[in-house]
Motif scaffolding. Sequence first.
Motif, PDB file in Angstrom:
ATOM      1  N   GLN A 180       0.857  -1.386  -0.002  1.00  0.00           N
ATOM      2  CA  GLN A 180       0.263  -0.046  -0.034  1.00  0.00           C
ATOM      3  C   GLN A 180       0.855   1.318   0.110  1.00  0.00           C
ATOM      4  OE1 GLN A 180      -1.853  -0.791   3.913  1.00  0.00           O
ATOM      5  NE2 GLN A 180      -3.880  -1.338   2.908  1.00  0.00           N
ATOM      6  N   ALA A 230      -9.607  -0.933   0.172  1.00  0.00           N
ATOM      7  CA  ALA A 230      -7.979  -0.771  -0.472  1.00  0.00           C
ATOM      8  C   ALA A 230      -7.170  -0.191   1.051  1.00  0.00           C
ATOM      9  CB  ALA A 230      -8.070   0.262  -1.402  1.00  0.00           C
ATOM     10  N   GLU A 257      -3.961   3.749  -0.473  1.00  0.00           N
ATOM     11  CA  GLU A 257      -4.536   2.596  -1.768  1.00  0.00           C
ATOM     12  C   GLU A 257      -3.452   1.673  -2.000  1.00  0.00           C
ATOM     13  OE1 GLU A 257      -7.348   2.866  -3.856  1.00  0.00           O
ATOM     14  OE2 GLU A 257      -8.238   4.461  -3.110  1.00  0.00           O
ATOM     15  N   ARG A 258      -3.695   0.555  -2.512  1.00  0.00           N
ATOM     16  CA  ARG A 258      -2.936  -0.296  -3.097  1.00  0.00           C
ATOM     17  C   ARG A 258      -1.760   0.687  -4.031  1.00  0.00           C
ATOM     18  NH1 ARG A 258      -7.602  -2.521  -3.658  1.00  0.00           N
ATOM     19  NH2 ARG A 258      -8.078  -4.314  -2.564  1.00  0.00           N
TER      20      ARG A 258
END
Length: 404
Positions: free
Chosen positions: A184, A208, A227-228
Motif C-alpha cells: 500500500q 483498499a 490505496e494499493r
Amino acid sequence: MIDVLVIGGGYVGLSVAVAVKQAAPHLSVEVYEAAPEDAWKRDNRASAIIAAASRLLTVLGAWADIAPEAEPIRRMVVTDSRVGDPVRPVFLTFDGDVQEGQPFAHMVPNVAMVGALRSVAERLGVPVHHRMTASGFVNEGASMRVTRSDGEDVRTRLLVACDGVRSKLRDMAGIKTVRWDYGQSGIVTTVEHERPHEGTAEEHFLPAGPFATLPLKGNRSSLVWTERTEDANRLVESDDLIFEDELERRFGQKLGRLKVVGDKRAFPLGLTLARDFVAPRFALAGDAAHGIHPISGQGLNLGFKDVAALAETIVEADRLGLDIGALNVLERYQAWRRFDTFRMGVTTDVLNRLFSNDIGPIRIARDFGLGLVERMPKLKSYFIGEAAGVAAKGNPRLLNGESI
C-alpha cells in the motif's frame, strides 16, 4: 568533544537536542542535517500532534509559536463502507477532549513545527549544521569517533540517530530490523472545501485501506489516503480532474466542492521495527527506530515519546555523574520505549489487515466491535486517553507537561 551529537534535523532530532540542552545547559549538543538549509520550508504536509506531544512542545518552549497554526481535533468519526455505497454509516465517534479545554490532538503544519523547534534551538545555542551527516563511526571506548560527510572526524559521548525509517546509521551500527511491506501507499495532500469542517476528523475504512480527513485552519483538510501502491501511483500521476473525481467519491459532498491545493505525494507503507534501540554510545529515535502504518495517526507521536524518554535518561544520568553513553544507562531508554513501540506496531498491523479488505464475515465482526465500543462510554474514554498519550502510567515527565 561533543556530549550529544544528533544526526537528523527534523522534529524528532531537533526535539532531542532542545530537550537535553534545555535541561542540562552545560552539555554540548549539536545537530547534523543532510538537507539544505531551507529544505524544511518546502514541506507542505501536516501532522496530528496528540495531547502528550503538545505538552512536551509546551515545556520545550515551541508550542507558543506553533499554536496559532494548530487546528484542534474536536471530534473523530469512524465509518466502514465500500467506495460506491450510497450510505456511509457511522459506527464510532469520539469527542476530542481529554479534559476540559484540551483536545486529544491538534493538526499542525510540519513547517510550523520545525520552524518553532529551530527557533528554540537557536535561542539555546544548539548549532544545526546543514548538508552534513555521519558517513561512519567507531566506538573507541570513552567516546565515539564520527567521520562526517565532509571527511572530518569529531568525537562524541553519545551519537543519536534520527535519520529516518531507512536509517543508514542504524545499518552501520549493525542493528537488525523486523520489516515487511504492505503493498500500500499513503497519498498525502491538502484540499479546500466550501463548508467548515468544525474540527471533525474522519477515518473511512475502505477495502483498499483507510481514508482519513484531518482538519486544518480555515476550510481546509489534510488527507491521508491509503490505496494499493499501483493505484496510488496512478492517482498521484493523474491530472487534477481525475484525481479530484476519485477523491470526491471517497470524501463525499458533505463539505461542498473540493479543490486540491497541496502537492500530491505517495509514500510506500510498511512496518519497520528495530530489534534494538541502543548500542554502546549509540541510540535510535523516531522513524529510525520504528515505522508503522498511519492507520492510528501515531507514527510521529511515537517519535515524541522517544524524545521524552531519551532526554530524561540522558539528563538524569548526567545529574548522577554517570556516563551518558554507557550501554547500561541507555538500556533504561530502551526498556522504556521498546515494548510500547512493538505494541503499537502490532496493533496498527492487525488493524490494517482487519480493515483493509472486503471479506463479508470480517466486515460484520469488525462493525459489530466498533458498534460495541460506541455503546460503552468508559471504554471510549480509555481509548481517547490512550490515543492522546495521557493515560499511560510511568510516562516520561515531558509528556506530562513537566520539566526534566
